[in-house]
Design a protein around this motif. Sequence first.
Motif, mmCIF file in Angstrom:
data_model
loop_
_atom_site.group_PDB
_atom_site.id
_atom_site.type_symbol
_atom_site.label_atom_id
_atom_site.label_comp_id
_atom_site.label_asym_id
_atom_site.label_seq_id
_atom_site.Cartn_x
_atom_site.Cartn_y
_atom_site.Cartn_z
ATOM 1 N N UNK A 12 0.752 -1.204 -0.014
ATOM 2 C CA UNK A 12 0.175 -0.023 0.063
ATOM 3 C C UNK A 12 0.770 1.114 -0.160
ATOM 4 N N UNK A 13 2.076 1.419 0.791
ATOM 5 C CA UNK A 13 2.621 2.476 0.873
ATOM 6 C C UNK A 13 3.658 2.610 -0.118
ATOM 7 N N UNK A 14 3.794 2.071 -1.200
ATOM 8 C CA UNK A 14 5.075 2.034 -2.177
ATOM 9 C C UNK A 14 4.278 2.165 -3.345
ATOM 10 N N UNK A 15 5.291 2.936 -4.362
ATOM 11 C CA UNK A 15 4.969 2.885 -5.628
ATOM 12 C C UNK A 15 5.272 1.928 -6.475
ATOM 13 N N UNK A 16 5.163 0.665 -6.223
ATOM 14 C CA UNK A 16 5.474 -0.462 -6.757
ATOM 15 C C UNK A 16 6.866 -1.076 -6.391
ATOM 16 N N UNK A 17 7.583 -2.353 -7.078
ATOM 17 C CA UNK A 17 8.711 -2.903 -6.446
ATOM 18 C C UNK A 17 9.841 -2.068 -7.296
ATOM 19 N N UNK A 18 9.782 -1.650 -8.393
ATOM 20 C CA UNK A 18 11.142 -1.274 -9.205
ATOM 21 C C UNK A 18 11.495 0.159 -9.030
ATOM 22 N N UNK A 39 23.714 -1.953 6.111
ATOM 23 C CA UNK A 39 24.318 -3.216 6.747
ATOM 24 C C UNK A 39 25.898 -3.390 6.341
ATOM 25 N N UNK A 40 25.878 -3.168 4.780
ATOM 26 C CA UNK A 40 27.309 -3.593 4.166
ATOM 27 C C UNK A 40 28.345 -2.391 4.141
ATOM 28 N N UNK A 41 27.871 -1.302 4.012
ATOM 29 C CA UNK A 41 28.640 -0.066 4.030
ATOM 30 C C UNK A 41 28.875 0.029 2.554
ATOM 31 N N UNK A 42 28.193 -0.526 1.531
ATOM 32 C CA UNK A 42 28.392 -0.284 0.114
ATOM 33 C C UNK A 42 27.114 -0.368 -0.558
ATOM 34 N N UNK A 43 27.087 0.495 -2.013
ATOM 35 C CA UNK A 43 25.980 0.327 -2.525
ATOM 36 C C UNK A 43 25.666 -0.983 -3.079
ATOM 37 N N UNK A 44 24.374 -1.306 -3.080
ATOM 38 C CA UNK A 44 24.041 -2.849 -3.282
ATOM 39 C C UNK A 44 22.827 -2.788 -4.385
ATOM 40 N N UNK A 45 22.805 -3.545 -5.297
ATOM 41 C CA UNK A 45 21.898 -3.476 -6.620
ATOM 42 C C UNK A 45 20.850 -4.628 -6.439
ATOM 43 N N UNK A 46 19.539 -4.479 -6.064
ATOM 44 C CA UNK A 46 18.695 -5.456 -5.820
ATOM 45 C C UNK A 46 17.949 -5.719 -7.076
ATOM 46 N N UNK A 47 17.979 -6.943 -7.776
ATOM 47 C CA UNK A 47 17.031 -7.374 -8.703
ATOM 48 C C UNK A 47 15.946 -8.456 -8.454
ATOM 49 N N UNK A 48 14.754 -8.183 -8.910
ATOM 50 C CA UNK A 48 13.500 -8.722 -8.386
ATOM 51 C C UNK A 48 12.955 -9.754 -9.662
ATOM 52 N N UNK A 49 11.954 -10.660 -9.176
ATOM 53 C CA UNK A 49 11.480 -11.645 -10.242
ATOM 54 C C UNK A 49 10.407 -11.070 -10.921
ATOM 55 N N UNK A 50 9.576 -10.084 -10.145
ATOM 56 C CA UNK A 50 8.394 -9.392 -11.004
ATOM 57 C C UNK A 50 8.272 -8.067 -10.486
ATOM 58 N N UNK A 51 8.050 -7.056 -11.474
ATOM 59 C CA UNK A 51 7.840 -5.773 -11.114
ATOM 60 C C UNK A 51 6.552 -5.296 -10.654
ATOM 61 N N UNK A 52 6.159 -5.439 -9.572
ATOM 62 C CA UNK A 52 4.602 -5.010 -9.172
ATOM 63 C C UNK A 52 4.281 -3.743 -9.144
ATOM 64 N N UNK A 53 3.133 -3.408 -9.450
ATOM 65 C CA UNK A 53 2.603 -2.176 -9.653
ATOM 66 C C UNK A 53 2.639 -1.416 -8.165
ATOM 67 N N UNK A 54 2.109 -0.257 -8.079
ATOM 68 C CA UNK A 54 1.766 0.615 -6.928
ATOM 69 C C UNK A 54 0.905 0.031 -6.284
#
Length: 266
Positions: A12-18, A39-54
């Motif tokens: 509800x509070x988000x504008x989708x996954x991506x 947590x890691x102190x470095x930039x992290x790129x997250x990839x998802x299985x599905x781009x859900x809408x808002x």
Amino acid sequence: MRIWAAIAYEGTAYRGFQRLAPSHEPTIQGVLETALHRLTGAPVRVRGAGRTDAGVHALGQVIAFDSSWRHSLEDLQRALNALLPLDIAVWALGEAPPDFHPRREAQARVYRYLIYNGPWRDPFGRRLAWHVPRPLDVEAMRRAAALWVGRHDFGAFGRPPKGHNTVREVRRTAITADGEWVAFEIEADAFLYHMVRIMAAMLVAIGRGEQPPEVVAAYLGRPEAYPAHAPAPPYGLYFVGARYDRISIPSPPQFLSDSLRVLKDR
């Protein structure tokens, strides 16, 4: 190492996954990347299985990311959940092959659309299901949903990513009714934009008697006739999970089912 994780979120509070741009925040991807950076102190790129809408939810979204985390994976899961907001939870996590990609490698994806078919609105479930007060003919809906099974051109039911075609293979459909709750579940090799929401809206029209089940076959024969129906609201849609050859994802916990059962039995 590359790590996979299975997450649930109330969208509800988000504008989708991506994550698209800073002005597009908050997104699920953005929140995850911020937590992992802390947590890691470095930039992290997250990839998802599905781009859900808002406004769309997930029971078993699968993500992958690279990390030089030096402690146990159990510690990573605990630390990540401690940083994430209460509407996002990491419920499974493990090491993945170094080239694993959760979207490209998904052999199948499963979505569920939840309908509350009670006469009056449910103030507790208003963000979790589409309230349809008129009685629904569930058997007619099942006959209609069965027509989607197979390899078809679903152009009337959704839009593809740029440069892709609209042919998809639906492996199974199921419609279950439990009291005033009706759930439409569908598994396919891939989905078009808004495909499940358009299907859910058509099923409701069929359940109300506004259209016959055979309208599904008519639109399968007319892929140019987009949209076959205005899409159902996003808040009834759930990304249930994805299946892979190289990693084994456990079944999602029954978060929503258990919550609804408790509320119904009181």
